[in-house]
Design a protein around this motif. Structure first.
Motif, PDB file in Angstrom:
ATOM      1  N   LYS A   3       0.861  -1.176   0.000  1.00 37.97           N
ATOM      2  CA  LYS A   3       0.000   0.000   0.000  1.00 37.97           C
ATOM      3  C   LYS A   3       0.899   1.228   0.000  1.00 37.97           C
ATOM      4  O   LYS A   3       1.706   1.417   0.902  1.00 37.97           O
ATOM      5  CB  LYS A   3      -0.903  -0.011   1.238  1.00 37.97           C
ATOM      6  CG  LYS A   3      -1.784   1.187   1.366  1.00 37.97           C
ATOM      7  CD  LYS A   3      -2.889   1.172   0.347  1.00 37.97           C
ATOM      8  CE  LYS A   3      -3.823   2.352   0.606  1.00 37.97           C
ATOM      9  NZ  LYS A   3      -4.636   2.661  -0.513  1.00 37.97           N
ATOM     10  N   LEU A   4       0.805   2.054  -1.044  1.00 35.90           N
ATOM     11  CA  LEU A   4       1.646   3.238  -1.161  1.00 35.90           C
ATOM     12  C   LEU A   4       1.073   4.381  -0.348  1.00 35.90           C
ATOM     13  O   LEU A   4      -0.125   4.639  -0.372  1.00 35.90           O
ATOM     14  CB  LEU A   4       1.771   3.645  -2.632  1.00 35.90           C
ATOM     15  CG  LEU A   4       2.406   2.606  -3.562  1.00 35.90           C
ATOM     16  CD1 LEU A   4       2.371   3.106  -5.002  1.00 35.90           C
ATOM     17  CD2 LEU A   4       3.814   2.293  -3.150  1.00 35.90           C
ATOM     18  N   GLU A   5       1.931   5.084   0.378  1.00 41.16           N
ATOM     19  CA  GLU A   5       1.523   6.229   1.194  1.00 41.16           C
ATOM     20  C   GLU A   5       1.304   7.477   0.335  1.00 41.16           C
ATOM     21  O   GLU A   5       0.361   8.204   0.531  1.00 41.16           O
ATOM     22  CB  GLU A   5       2.594   6.523   2.251  1.00 41.16           C
ATOM     23  CG  GLU A   5       2.781   5.426   3.270  1.00 41.16           C
ATOM     24  CD  GLU A   5       1.572   5.261   4.175  1.00 41.16           C
ATOM     25  OE1 GLU A   5       0.986   6.291   4.571  1.00 41.16           O
ATOM     26  OE2 GLU A   5       1.212   4.111   4.460  1.00 41.16           O
ATOM     27  N   MET A  44      -2.531  -0.029  -7.853  1.00 39.76           N
ATOM     28  CA  MET A  44      -3.309   0.366  -6.678  1.00 39.76           C
ATOM     29  C   MET A  44      -3.965  -0.827  -5.992  1.00 39.76           C
ATOM     30  O   MET A  44      -4.375  -0.720  -4.841  1.00 39.76           O
ATOM     31  CB  MET A  44      -4.358   1.405  -7.046  1.00 39.76           C
ATOM     32  CG  MET A  44      -3.728   2.758  -7.301  1.00 39.76           C
ATOM     33  SD  MET A  44      -2.662   3.285  -5.971  1.00 39.76           S
ATOM     34  CE  MET A  44      -3.236   4.921  -5.735  1.00 39.76           C
ATOM     35  N   ASP A  45      -4.066  -1.959  -6.677  1.00 39.55           N
ATOM     36  CA  ASP A  45      -4.630  -3.141  -6.024  1.00 39.55           C
ATOM     37  C   ASP A  45      -3.572  -3.933  -5.254  1.00 39.55           C
ATOM     38  O   ASP A  45      -3.850  -5.013  -4.749  1.00 39.55           O
ATOM     39  CB  ASP A  45      -5.358  -4.033  -7.037  1.00 39.55           C
ATOM     40  CG  ASP A  45      -4.448  -4.577  -8.128  1.00 39.55           C
ATOM     41  OD1 ASP A  45      -3.223  -4.410  -8.052  1.00 39.55           O
ATOM     42  OD2 ASP A  45      -4.984  -5.172  -9.088  1.00 39.55           O
ATOM     43  N   GLY A  46      -2.341  -3.387  -5.171  1.00 40.15           N
ATOM     44  CA  GLY A  46      -1.316  -3.983  -4.320  1.00 40.15           C
ATOM     45  C   GLY A  46      -0.294  -4.854  -5.025  1.00 40.15           C
ATOM     46  O   GLY A  46       0.663  -5.306  -4.397  1.00 40.15           O
ATOM     47  N   LEU A  82       0.542   2.238 -13.151  1.00 42.19           N
ATOM     48  CA  LEU A  82       1.646   1.824 -12.295  1.00 42.19           C
ATOM     49  C   LEU A  82       2.225   3.033 -11.568  1.00 42.19           C
ATOM     50  O   LEU A  82       2.451   4.077 -12.168  1.00 42.19           O
ATOM     51  CB  LEU A  82       2.727   1.133 -13.123  1.00 42.19           C
ATOM     52  CG  LEU A  82       2.270  -0.133 -13.846  1.00 42.19           C
ATOM     53  CD1 LEU A  82       3.386  -0.671 -14.725  1.00 42.19           C
ATOM     54  CD2 LEU A  82       1.810  -1.187 -12.848  1.00 42.19           C
ATOM     55  N   TYR A  83       2.494   2.853 -10.280  1.00 50.57           N
ATOM     56  CA  TYR A  83       2.935   3.940  -9.408  1.00 50.57           C
ATOM     57  C   TYR A  83       4.228   3.570  -8.690  1.00 50.57           C
ATOM     58  O   TYR A  83       4.577   2.391  -8.602  1.00 50.57           O
ATOM     59  CB  TYR A  83       1.873   4.205  -8.323  1.00 50.57           C
ATOM     60  CG  TYR A  83       0.541   4.624  -8.857  1.00 50.57           C
ATOM     61  CD1 TYR A  83       0.184   5.959  -8.897  1.00 50.57           C
ATOM     62  CD2 TYR A  83      -0.391   3.690  -9.310  1.00 50.57           C
ATOM     63  CE1 TYR A  83      -1.047   6.359  -9.373  1.00 50.57           C
ATOM     64  CE2 TYR A  83      -1.631   4.081  -9.784  1.00 50.57           C
ATOM     65  CZ  TYR A  83      -1.954   5.412  -9.811  1.00 50.57           C
ATOM     66  OH  TYR A  83      -3.172   5.805 -10.286  1.00 50.57           O
ATOM     67  N   ILE A  84       4.882   4.595  -8.161  1.00 57.18           N
ATOM     68  CA  ILE A  84       5.962   4.396  -7.207  1.00 57.18           C
ATOM     69  C   ILE A  84       5.684   5.297  -6.014  1.00 57.18           C
ATOM     70  O   ILE A  84       4.840   6.192  -6.083  1.00 57.18           O
ATOM     71  CB  ILE A  84       7.363   4.721  -7.787  1.00 57.18           C
ATOM     72  CG1 ILE A  84       7.470   6.196  -8.168  1.00 57.18           C
ATOM     73  CG2 ILE A  84       7.715   3.804  -8.930  1.00 57.18           C
ATOM     74  CD1 ILE A  84       8.882   6.655  -8.466  1.00 57.18           C
TER      75      ILE A  84
END
Length: 189
Positions: A3-5, A44-46, A82-84
């Motif tokens: 889970k990204l902050e 976002m779904d982990g 896609l995230y970082i």
């Protein structure tokens, strides 16, 4: 599952490329080929994705991820963002007056008299220039141009933006606006 902050969007996956599990992706980095330099990418779904290979192709990059080995698996990723984590972005490479758009979110927009117009909830580019979305308590979100005329100063440490509400289109000054009204049609004699 991660889970990204403070997630920062880095890429959006498009269609499958070939039969070996590669995908086309739109990278939102300055150097599209550097997408894999920021560590694992996360949805976002982990789920977590490790870039094994990357190459540039016209307006996109072609990426091969660990564990995505065939066309069916690649097609299942179509449309995935896609995230970082924001902390993975290199701050030491920024000049003194540079920043990431992600750093603008949460800043309070104020004019020179201290009147608040809300906080920045998003930065968008629909093709005609960057826009900031401002949302105040009990107010609808508004978009203002992210230009030197409307955003006069950015103070990341204080958490504020100094804006010109007239240039941003947030207030109407009848005296100023009267200069821009079209001429009334002349009556025929």
């Amino acid at each position: 599952m991660t889970k990204l902050e403070n997630p920062v969007l880095m890429a959006t996956i498009g269609g499958a490329q070939g039969l070996r599990g590669e995908v086309r992706a739109k990278a939102y980095t300055a150097d599209a080929g550097a997408l894999g330099d920021y560590g694992h990418l996360h949805s976002m779904d982990g789920r977590s994705f490790e870039v094994l290979e990357i190459r540039e192709m016209k307006n996109v990059v072609v990426v091969r991820f660990r564990g995505v080995n065939d066309r069916n698996a690649a097609e299942a990723l179509n449309g995935l963002e896609l995230y970082i984590e924001r902390d993975n972005l290199p701050d030491e490479e920024l000049e003194e007056d540079e920043f990431y758009y992600a750093d603008l979110e949460g800043l309070e927009a104020r004019d020179d008299k201290g009147v608040s117009y809300g906080t920045v909830t998003g930065v968008f580019d629909f093709g005609a220039g960057d826009l900031l979305e401002l949302k105040g308590p009990g107010k609808r979100p508004v978009l203002i141009p992210f230009s030197e005329a409307s955003v006069l100063e950015i103070d990341l440490e204080a958490g504020t933006l100094l804006i010109d509400p007239l240039a941003a289109g947030l207030v109407d000054d009848p005296e100023e606006l009267s200069k821009f009204t079209p001429d009334k049609p002349k009556k025929k004699k």
